[in-house]
Scaffold this motif. Structure first.
Motif, PDB file in Angstrom:
ATOM      1  N   UNK A 115      -9.815 -47.558   5.768  1.00  0.00           N
ATOM      2  CA  UNK A 115     -10.948 -48.257   5.479  1.00  0.00           C
ATOM      3  C   UNK A 115     -11.947 -47.247   5.067  1.00  0.00           C
ATOM      4  N   UNK A 116     -12.138 -46.289   5.680  1.00  0.00           N
ATOM      5  CA  UNK A 116     -13.212 -45.261   5.542  1.00  0.00           C
ATOM      6  C   UNK A 116     -13.277 -44.475   3.971  1.00  0.00           C
ATOM      7  N   UNK A 117     -11.772 -44.013   4.134  1.00  0.00           N
ATOM      8  CA  UNK A 117     -11.729 -43.322   2.783  1.00  0.00           C
ATOM      9  C   UNK A 117     -11.756 -44.402   1.551  1.00  0.00           C
ATOM     10  N   UNK A 118     -11.372 -45.631   1.737  1.00  0.00           N
ATOM     11  CA  UNK A 118     -11.479 -46.711   0.631  1.00  0.00           C
ATOM     12  C   UNK A 118     -12.996 -46.650   0.356  1.00  0.00           C
ATOM     13  N   UNK A 119     -13.867 -46.614   1.324  1.00  0.00           N
ATOM     14  CA  UNK A 119     -15.253 -47.036   1.281  1.00  0.00           C
ATOM     15  C   UNK A 119     -15.968 -45.572   0.266  1.00  0.00           C
ATOM     16  N   UNK A 120     -15.239 -44.699   0.770  1.00  0.00           N
ATOM     17  CA  UNK A 120     -15.683 -43.355   0.021  1.00  0.00           C
ATOM     18  C   UNK A 120     -15.350 -43.633  -1.268  1.00  0.00           C
ATOM     19  N   UNK A 121     -14.215 -43.821  -1.699  1.00  0.00           N
ATOM     20  CA  UNK A 121     -13.876 -43.964  -2.989  1.00  0.00           C
ATOM     21  C   UNK A 121     -14.703 -44.829  -3.788  1.00  0.00           C
ATOM     22  N   UNK A 122     -15.017 -46.068  -3.314  1.00  0.00           N
ATOM     23  CA  UNK A 122     -15.800 -47.005  -3.985  1.00  0.00           C
ATOM     24  C   UNK A 122     -17.125 -46.323  -4.359  1.00  0.00           C
ATOM     25  N   UNK A 123     -17.720 -45.522  -3.405  1.00  0.00           N
ATOM     26  CA  UNK A 123     -19.026 -44.870  -3.724  1.00  0.00           C
ATOM     27  C   UNK A 123     -18.842 -43.499  -4.454  1.00  0.00           C
ATOM     28  N   UNK A 124     -17.807 -43.460  -4.792  1.00  0.00           N
ATOM     29  CA  UNK A 124     -17.558 -42.072  -6.181  1.00  0.00           C
ATOM     30  C   UNK A 124     -17.676 -41.024  -5.256  1.00  0.00           C
ATOM     31  N   UNK A 164     -23.086 -51.790  -0.321  1.00  0.00           N
ATOM     32  CA  UNK A 164     -23.580 -53.063  -1.196  1.00  0.00           C
ATOM     33  C   UNK A 164     -22.506 -53.746  -2.040  1.00  0.00           C
ATOM     34  N   UNK A 165     -21.149 -53.041  -1.929  1.00  0.00           N
ATOM     35  CA  UNK A 165     -20.308 -53.511  -2.598  1.00  0.00           C
ATOM     36  C   UNK A 165     -18.782 -53.277  -2.118  1.00  0.00           C
ATOM     37  N   UNK A 166     -18.057 -54.386  -2.070  1.00  0.00           N
ATOM     38  CA  UNK A 166     -16.544 -54.346  -1.427  1.00  0.00           C
ATOM     39  C   UNK A 166     -15.450 -54.668  -2.352  1.00  0.00           C
ATOM     40  N   UNK A 167     -14.388 -53.884  -2.435  1.00  0.00           N
ATOM     41  CA  UNK A 167     -13.075 -54.058  -2.982  1.00  0.00           C
ATOM     42  C   UNK A 167     -12.240 -54.590  -1.923  1.00  0.00           C
ATOM     43  N   UNK A 168     -11.466 -56.109  -2.281  1.00  0.00           N
ATOM     44  CA  UNK A 168     -10.627 -56.231  -1.159  1.00  0.00           C
ATOM     45  C   UNK A 168      -9.578 -56.920  -2.167  1.00  0.00           C
ATOM     46  N   UNK A 178      -1.107 -51.083   3.680  1.00  0.00           N
ATOM     47  CA  UNK A 178      -2.279 -51.461   4.412  1.00  0.00           C
ATOM     48  C   UNK A 178      -2.636 -52.859   4.042  1.00  0.00           C
ATOM     49  N   UNK A 179      -1.820 -53.650   3.975  1.00  0.00           N
ATOM     50  CA  UNK A 179      -1.768 -55.067   3.297  1.00  0.00           C
ATOM     51  C   UNK A 179      -2.676 -55.792   4.427  1.00  0.00           C
ATOM     52  N   UNK A 180      -2.230 -55.559   5.642  1.00  0.00           N
ATOM     53  CA  UNK A 180      -2.665 -56.496   6.738  1.00  0.00           C
ATOM     54  C   UNK A 180      -3.970 -55.926   7.382  1.00  0.00           C
ATOM     55  N   UNK A 181      -4.502 -55.059   6.695  1.00  0.00           N
ATOM     56  CA  UNK A 181      -5.710 -54.334   7.191  1.00  0.00           C
ATOM     57  C   UNK A 181      -6.931 -55.384   7.032  1.00  0.00           C
ATOM     58  N   UNK A 182      -7.771 -55.292   7.928  1.00  0.00           N
ATOM     59  CA  UNK A 182      -9.126 -56.056   7.736  1.00  0.00           C
ATOM     60  C   UNK A 182     -10.118 -55.139   7.313  1.00  0.00           C
ATOM     61  N   UNK A 183     -10.709 -55.385   5.918  1.00  0.00           N
ATOM     62  CA  UNK A 183     -11.777 -54.452   5.500  1.00  0.00           C
ATOM     63  C   UNK A 183     -13.116 -55.232   5.845  1.00  0.00           C
ATOM     64  N   UNK A 184     -13.726 -54.129   6.363  1.00  0.00           N
ATOM     65  CA  UNK A 184     -15.148 -54.502   6.992  1.00  0.00           C
ATOM     66  C   UNK A 184     -16.310 -53.878   6.219  1.00  0.00           C
TER      67      UNK A 184
END
Length: 492
Positions: free
Chosen positions: A220-229, A277-281, A261-267
């Protein structure tokens, strides 16, 4: 005298300047202005005397094993020190005494094992520290705490299993923008300490090519960093790997193989410093949206407004949205139609204050990782079916013309024998031309024609001009005996 010396004049002048500056150029080194270069000289220890005016000192590619106390105390103007590609295993306390103005220190490609807390305590002005390609297994908690001007630190290609992130917070390192910890041996990350880092440090925190164990929180942390570019993720997507169940042989690139990571909960929470401010799920995920607010107290009440203008309060609508008393909203089994902007309102009725926050949620269709395999499997299946059809055609067709009893012919003729014009799709023997005016059989199905040497309609066919058994073009004149796509013979 200096003019008479010609070419030697600059050297004499340089020597005079060095003497006036309080030092002489060591033997085998190059001195120019405030630069002293002693690289690749096979030195095992530093020279006893060096020009006091030196600002840039280069001792790279030598055999230095240890730095002793006061080695650079006679260089008050020292700004850049290069000690790369030596054999340094330890730095004695006080090695950089009287070098508080040092801004760039290169200790890369040595044999350091531990970064002790006294190594850099005198370097209050240090901005760039290079420690990559050593054998460092541990960085002591206070080793970098005094470097308040540090901007870039490189510790990649070492043997680190952890790092004291708590020692480089915003108040202690306000200028830090690059921290390279890639290509080490860290199995887990202290996410709370990393969350406390300012966004400027997170965006320049390089953690790829470590031995991280695959976990939902890490993902989730790395996904968040990816979304923020963040460039630390965007520029090294393929180098970000983790070990499934901690097995070294089960390393996956988690930005590509998301099915683990299909069963991971994204918070969306304060885990990574600032509220997202944004979230990809993906479809089917359970997504939690935290209502971030600066208001405090048990008297707070929360309210969410969905993208479909639906007001949600605890306990939720019991269908797709569930809300907790602390303001967290859960999207259960997210669908693509759940995408949109969710608005959270926190209300303090006692102080008559309220705050709002928006979260833009995008629910995407999960991309199956098995698609390349399915494509290959389909191709293989098609080849197998084609092979079976060919074998059926070769071995399951009824008896060919040579095994059937032929009706007696009035006149023996080669035309009664099996012809090269036999159809390959029908058991019925092909029609033959028995004589002028005789019609061929109506049961003939032609796929291709090979040239035959016989007289038809009293003339030689054009195919006689070539003995090559290839497909011949049927001429549109009176020599044509049949149509390729018709069962009915064409007789002129």
């Amino acid at each position: 005298m200096i003019c008479a010396q010609g070419v030697a004049a600059p050297l004499v002048l340089s020597s005079l300047l060095l003497q006036l500056a309080g030092g002489s150029c060591p033997s085998g080194c190059l001195c120019a202005s405030d630069i002293l270069s002693c690289g690749s000289q096979g030195l095992e220890q530093l020279p006893a005397e060096m020009p006091a005016s030196t600002a840039t000192l280069d001792f790279s590619h030598n055999r230095l094993v240890r730095l002793e106390e006061g080695d650079f105390s006679g260089l008050p103007r020292l700004d850049t020190l290069r000690l790369a590609h030596n054999r340094l295993t330890r730095l004695s306390p006080g090695s950089f005494r009287n070098s508080s103005g040092l801004r760039h220190l290169d200790l890369s490609s040595n044999e350091l094992h531990v970064v002790e807390q006294h190594y850099f305590q005198e370097l209050l002005g240090l901005e760039e520290l290079l420690l990559f390609n050593n054998r460092i297994t541990r960085v002591e908690s206070k080793a970098l705490s005094g470097l308040s001007n540090l901007r870039r630190a490189y510790l990649s290609h070492n043997r680190l299993t952890d790092f004291p992130f708590f020692s480089i917070q915003e108040h202690s390192h306000p200028f830090l923008s690059t921290l390279d910890l890639s290509s080490n041996r860290m199995p887990k990350l202290p996410l709370e300490d990393i969350a406390a880092l300012p966004a400027s440090v997170q965006s320049g925190l390089f953690l790829h090519n470590n031995t991280l164990i695959c976990e939902c929180s890490m993902y989730s942390m790395f996904r968040h960093w990816e979304q923020r570019g963040y460039g630390s993720v965007k520029d090294y997507r393929e180098e970000h790997t983790c070990l499934v169940y901690g097995e070294r042989r089960a390393s996956v690139r988690f930005f590509q193989h998301t099915r683990f990571f299909e069963n991971c909960t994204l918070r969306v929470q304060s885990l990574l410093g600032e509220p997202a401010a944004s979230l990809l799920a993906y479809e089917g995920d359970s997504v939690f949206l935290d209502c971030q607010t600066s208001l405090r107290g048990p008297q707070l009440t929360y309210l969410w407004v969905s993208p479909h203008q639906e007001y949600v309060a605890p306990p939720g609508n019991n269908v797709t949205l569930r809300m907790f008393p602390n303001g967290t909203l859960e999207i259960q089994a997210a669908k693509t139609e759940d995408s949109g902007v969710y608005l959270c309102m926190a209300v303090d009725r006692q102080q008559m204050r309220n705050e709002t926050r928006e979260v833009n949620v995008t629910v995407a269709v999960h991309r199956s990782e098995a698609e390349p395999f399915n494509t290959g499997f389909t191709t293989l299946l098609g080849c197998v079916v084609s092979l079976v059809l060919v074998l059926m055609y070769l071995y399951l067709t009824p008896c060919r013309c040579w095994c059937r009893k032929q009706p007696p012919a009035a006149t023996p003729s080669p035309a009664n024998e099996c012809s090269a014009q036999s159809s390959i799709l029908t058991p019925t023997p092909p029609a033959t031309t028995e004589g002028p005016g005789r019609k061929a059989s109506n049961n003939k199905h032609v796929v291709f024609l090979e040239p035959i040497k016989e007289v038809q309609n009293g003339r030689l066919r054009a195919a006689l001009a070539s003995d090559n058994p290839k497909l011949q073009h049927l001429r549109g004149d009176t020599d044509s005996i049949t149509s390729v796509f018709s069962d009915t013979p064409i007789v002129p």
